[in-house]
Design a protein around this motif. Structure first.
Motif, short mmCIF file in Angstrom:
data_model
loop_
_atom_site.label_atom_id
_atom_site.label_comp_id
_atom_site.label_asym_id
_atom_site.label_seq_id
_atom_site.Cartn_x
_atom_site.Cartn_y
_atom_site.Cartn_z
N VAL A 158 10.94 6.44 5.80
CA VAL A 158 11.57 5.12 5.73
C VAL A 158 11.14 4.27 6.93
O VAL A 158 10.79 3.09 6.78
CB VAL A 158 13.10 5.26 5.68
CG1 VAL A 158 13.77 3.90 5.81
CG2 VAL A 158 13.52 5.93 4.38
N VAL A 159 11.17 4.87 8.10
CA VAL A 159 10.75 4.14 9.30
C VAL A 159 9.29 3.71 9.20
O VAL A 159 8.93 2.56 9.52
CB VAL A 159 10.97 5.02 10.56
CG1 VAL A 159 10.28 4.41 11.78
CG2 VAL A 159 12.45 5.19 10.83
N ALA A 160 8.43 4.61 8.73
CA ALA A 160 7.01 4.28 8.60
C ALA A 160 6.81 3.13 7.61
O ALA A 160 6.01 2.22 7.85
CB ALA A 160 6.23 5.51 8.16
N ALA A 161 7.53 3.15 6.49
CA ALA A 161 7.38 2.09 5.49
C ALA A 161 7.87 0.76 6.02
O ALA A 161 7.25 -0.29 5.78
CB ALA A 161 8.13 2.47 4.21
N LEU A 162 8.99 0.76 6.74
CA LEU A 162 9.50 -0.48 7.31
C LEU A 162 8.52 -1.07 8.32
O LEU A 162 8.27 -2.28 8.35
CB LEU A 162 10.85 -0.22 7.98
CG LEU A 162 12.03 0.03 7.04
CD1 LEU A 162 13.21 0.59 7.81
CD2 LEU A 162 12.43 -1.26 6.33
N ALA B 158 9.42 2.26 0.93
CA ALA B 158 8.93 0.95 0.50
C ALA B 158 10.03 0.18 -0.22
O ALA B 158 10.15 -1.04 -0.06
CB ALA B 158 7.72 1.13 -0.43
N ARG B 159 10.86 0.88 -1.00
CA ARG B 159 11.94 0.19 -1.71
C ARG B 159 12.98 -0.35 -0.72
O ARG B 159 13.50 -1.45 -0.90
CB ARG B 159 12.60 1.13 -2.72
CG ARG B 159 11.69 1.48 -3.89
CD ARG B 159 12.50 2.05 -5.04
NE ARG B 159 13.20 3.28 -4.68
CZ ARG B 159 12.69 4.49 -4.79
NH1 ARG B 159 11.44 4.64 -5.23
NH2 ARG B 159 13.39 5.55 -4.47
N THR C 34 0.80 -1.21 0.00
CA THR C 34 0.00 0.00 0.00
C THR C 34 0.84 1.26 0.00
O THR C 34 0.32 2.34 -0.20
CB THR C 34 -0.91 0.02 1.24
OG1 THR C 34 -0.07 0.06 2.41
CG2 THR C 34 -1.80 -1.21 1.28
N VAL C 35 2.13 1.19 0.23
CA VAL C 35 2.94 2.40 0.32
C VAL C 35 3.53 2.80 -1.01
O VAL C 35 4.22 3.81 -1.11
CB VAL C 35 4.08 2.21 1.35
CG1 VAL C 35 3.53 1.99 2.72
CG2 VAL C 35 4.99 1.06 0.94
N VAL D 190 23.94 -8.36 6.65
CA VAL D 190 23.15 -9.25 7.50
C VAL D 190 21.88 -8.59 8.02
O VAL D 190 21.05 -9.25 8.64
CB VAL D 190 24.00 -9.76 8.69
CG1 VAL D 190 25.16 -10.59 8.20
CG2 VAL D 190 24.50 -8.59 9.54
N ALA D 191 21.72 -7.29 7.80
CA ALA D 191 20.53 -6.59 8.29
C ALA D 191 20.28 -5.37 7.43
O ALA D 191 21.19 -4.87 6.74
CB ALA D 191 20.70 -6.18 9.76
N THR D 192 19.06 -4.87 7.45
CA THR D 192 18.73 -3.62 6.76
C THR D 192 19.15 -2.45 7.64
O THR D 192 18.67 -2.30 8.77
CB THR D 192 17.22 -3.54 6.47
OG1 THR D 192 16.86 -4.60 5.58
CG2 THR D 192 16.86 -2.22 5.84
#
Length: 661
Positions: free
Chosen positions: A233-237, A209-210, A202-203, A291-293
């Motif tokens: 970015v925080v909201a999309a994650l 979102a990417r 939805t984003v 290993v992480a985003t």
């Protein structure tokens, strides 16, 4: 986990029995405190060997669904690594292991597992290169922060092993709290708000979102306004079902960064770091992994030397990444008074997080005063959130005037209104409509106020700031201009950078001192003065704040500066009609004697004073009236006007003199 601990306990007990059966000192109550000659000979006669596969404890299953199996897959642990973890954390779960390990270590004070002991329990030993490699700093156990090898002064087989308490709690099923190492260092855990793929769809194709869909990736996000892009970015994650660890470091803390990355991997969380502290190279090297985003945000461009071996994806925050337009409305709710909230908050370039903090502050202030949020409360809270740190180079003025307090002809007054409109709508006109693109140009608004001394230039800047709900900062030229070459530019850069990232109106009073004309180079002084002007010309191009320059002589300003100005407002010397209005404006709050209006009109015609001088004369009249304890009279006004003429060295005509009219 408890089944593994029980199996380990059985194996340790069996190993204790086996060693005690052939140990003549097993019954010695001081065993482990000293080494007898007999014990030394027995140890010397023993062959170098492991316990053997038949004696080894079964290695944990790393392919199941237990917490240990999930941890092994996340961190790339082998079955031997998992066994080492279980053996090392056993004393933290069952205190009986302390005595058992103390006996097997031949030292009652060493109650934790050692490298040699855990390898003996696994059927191998420190002579095995593959087993020994599991304790290398680059191996998964140590690089992932899962194991601490203590006693660096001892040989490897005798070093004690410790599992961090956060990992013990995770393996036992407790993820309720953040790691103790992350307390009081600026880390905030934000739980997910969405439901996985359905929410992420939805984003749209936004930056956030990417990043959420990219999997493990390290992104450096260069922002124009701190926090503006990271909020999206925080909201999309979170909408994508990912918890987020938001880290606001005050300085480079490598230990906290390692604990943060471990926490992210344990929770499957993304890491957002903003803003990056100065010289963040070591911090970036720890966090920049596959290993992480990880999102690293700041206003400076990334330096390739921060993490030369990492795949750091450098992005510029796109325009329009601030919070949604209705965020102020959602956060504030019902308002007190009839005012346009969108217009009132337009001058503030706040991120979503800053809007929320400002709205909370406004609601708290309104609750304290027993009202719904008012315009003044909203503007005050927004100013506090975005206040610049300019106290060392500028003097702050909290505006207490508006357009009703300034007397100007229609043309310059209209240009002041236009200036406030430009400040409110610059994001739309210069950003969304792209009417200033290319060349690294900023979205600043710069105006020049030109006119004689006392014609209202500084008051005009204060009126503009008050209309926008911003503080006015008057640059202190004595703290900016420096006799040493290059120091003036450094001081000016500090001011510009701070104003770029915050919201205020910057006033360069008597701007001729720093914005004057370039001259022909006849000496080294001329050369460096021209370099200073060249710096200012370049800096105004990229300026993103609101600035007002004032000068008494417009011709003193370099034409190259004039081209970069948005508005030039000429403040004319007031005519007789305007001087009457100025007198009445200055004396508006004073008690007035009967017939004062006629005397004001006569004084306005006789004494050609600028607005600043009229204000000083009105103050003098007020003091004279206060000393008598009566209202301001015409004589007081005339005395104040005469005083200003005398201060300026101008001739004052007395009625008794023969040449007086």
């Amino acid at each position: 986990m408890l089944d593994l601990i029980a199996a380990l306990r059985a194996r340790v007990t069996a190993l204790v029995d086996a060693r005690s059966s052939g140990d003549p000192t097993a019954g010695d109550p001081l065993r482990g405190l000293y080494v007898t000659e007999e014990t030394a000979r027995r140890i010397a006669a023993e062959p170098v060997r492991a316990a053997g596969p038949d004696d080894a404890v079964p290695l944990p299953d790393t392919g199941g669904s237990s917490r240990l199996a999930e941890l092994s897959r996340t961190f790339g642990l082998s079955a031997l690594d998992a066994h080492v973890l279980v053996a090392a954390l056993a004393p933290d779960v069952d205190r009986g292991f302390e005595a058992l390990y103390g006996y097997l270590n031949d030292d009652v004070g060493r109650r934790r597992a050692t490298v040699g002991l855990v390898l003996d329990l696994a059927g191998t030993g420190p002579f095995d290169p593959a087993a020994r490699d599991r304790f290398h700093p680059a191996a998964p156990l140590l690089s992932g922060g899962l194991l601490v090898v203590e006693d660096e002064d001892r040989p490897l087989p005798g070093r004690a092993l410790r599992v961090p308490e956060r990992l013990v709690a995770h393996l036992l099923g407790d993820d309720g709290r953040l790691d103790a190492e992350l307390l009081d260092v600026g880390v905030e855990l934000l739980p997910p708000t969405g439901a996985g793929e359905a929410a992420a769809a939805t984003v749209g194709m936004t930056l956030g979102a990417r990043v959420a869909a990219a999997g493990p990736v390290t992104v450096h996000l260069r922002e124009r306004v701190p926090g503006a892009a990271t909020d999206s970015v925080v909201a999309a994650l979170r909408d994508a079902g990912r918890p987020v660890l938001r880290y606001r470091p005050e300085s480079v803390d490598v230990a906290a960064a390692r604990a943060l990355l471990r926490e992210a991997r344990l929770r499957g969380a993304a890491v957002v770091v903003e803003p990056l502290p100065p010289q963040p190279g070591s911090l970036v090297r720890v966090l920049a992994s596959s290993v992480a985003t990880v999102v690293l945000a700041g206003t400076d461009a990334p330096d390739p030397r921060w993490a030369p071996d990492a795949e750091l994806l450098a992005l510029d925050a796109p325009d329009g990444t601030t919070g949604p337009g209705d965020l102020w409305h959602r956060e504030l709710g019902a308002l007190e008074g009839d005012f346009d909230l969108d217009e009132a908050t337009a001058p503030y370039r706040l991120s979503g997080d800053q809007v929320r903090r400002a709205a909370r502050s406004a609601r708290a202030l309104a609750a304290f005063e027993g009202t719904a949020p008012t315009l003044a409360q909203v503007q005050r809270s927004a100013r506090l959130v975005s206040a610049p740190l300019l106290d060392s180079h500028a003097r702050r003025i909290r505006p207490a005037v508006g357009f009703a307090d300034i007397v100007l002809p229609e043309a310059p007054l209209g240009m002041l209104h236009e200036l406030t409109g430009r400040a409110r709508n610059r994001e739309r006109v210069l950003g969304e409509w792209r009417l200033r693109t290319g060349g690294g140009r900023g979205r600043g608004v710069v105006a020049l106020f030109a006119g004689e001394s006392g014609t209202g230039k500084t008051l005009g800047a204060e009126v503009v700031a008050g209309e926008l709900g911003l503080d006015l900062y008057v640059v202190d030229l004595s703290s900016v201009v420096d006799k040493y070459i290059g120091e003036t530019e450094k001081n000016l850069e500090r001011i510009f950078v701070e104003v770029d990232r915050t919201d205020c109106v910057l006033l360069f009073d008597e701007a001729d001192a720093v914005f004057g004309k370039r001259s022909e180079v006849k000496s080294s002084h001329d050369r460096y003065a021209n370099l200073e002007s060249a710096y200012l010309l370049q800096r105004l191009e990229s300026f993103a704040g609101i600035a007002v320059l004032t000068t008494n002589l417009r011709a003193n300003i370099d034409e190259a500066f004039t081209r970069r100005l948005d508005l030039v407002v000429d403040f004319p010397f007031p005519d007789a009609e305007q001087r009457v209005a100025l007198w009445h404006s200055c004396l508006a709050g004073t008690p007035k004697a009967e017939g004062l209006g006629e005397e004001i009109a006569r004084c306005a015609a006789e004494f050609e004073l600028a607005g600043g001088s009229i204000r000083s004369a009105a103050v003098t009249a007020g003091y004279l009236a206060a000393a008598r304890g009566s209202a301001v009279t015409g004589a007081d006004v005339r005395a104040g006007a005469r005083r200003e003429y005398e201060k300026a060295g101008r001739l004052v005509l007395d009625a008794g003199m023969p040449w007086a009219p």
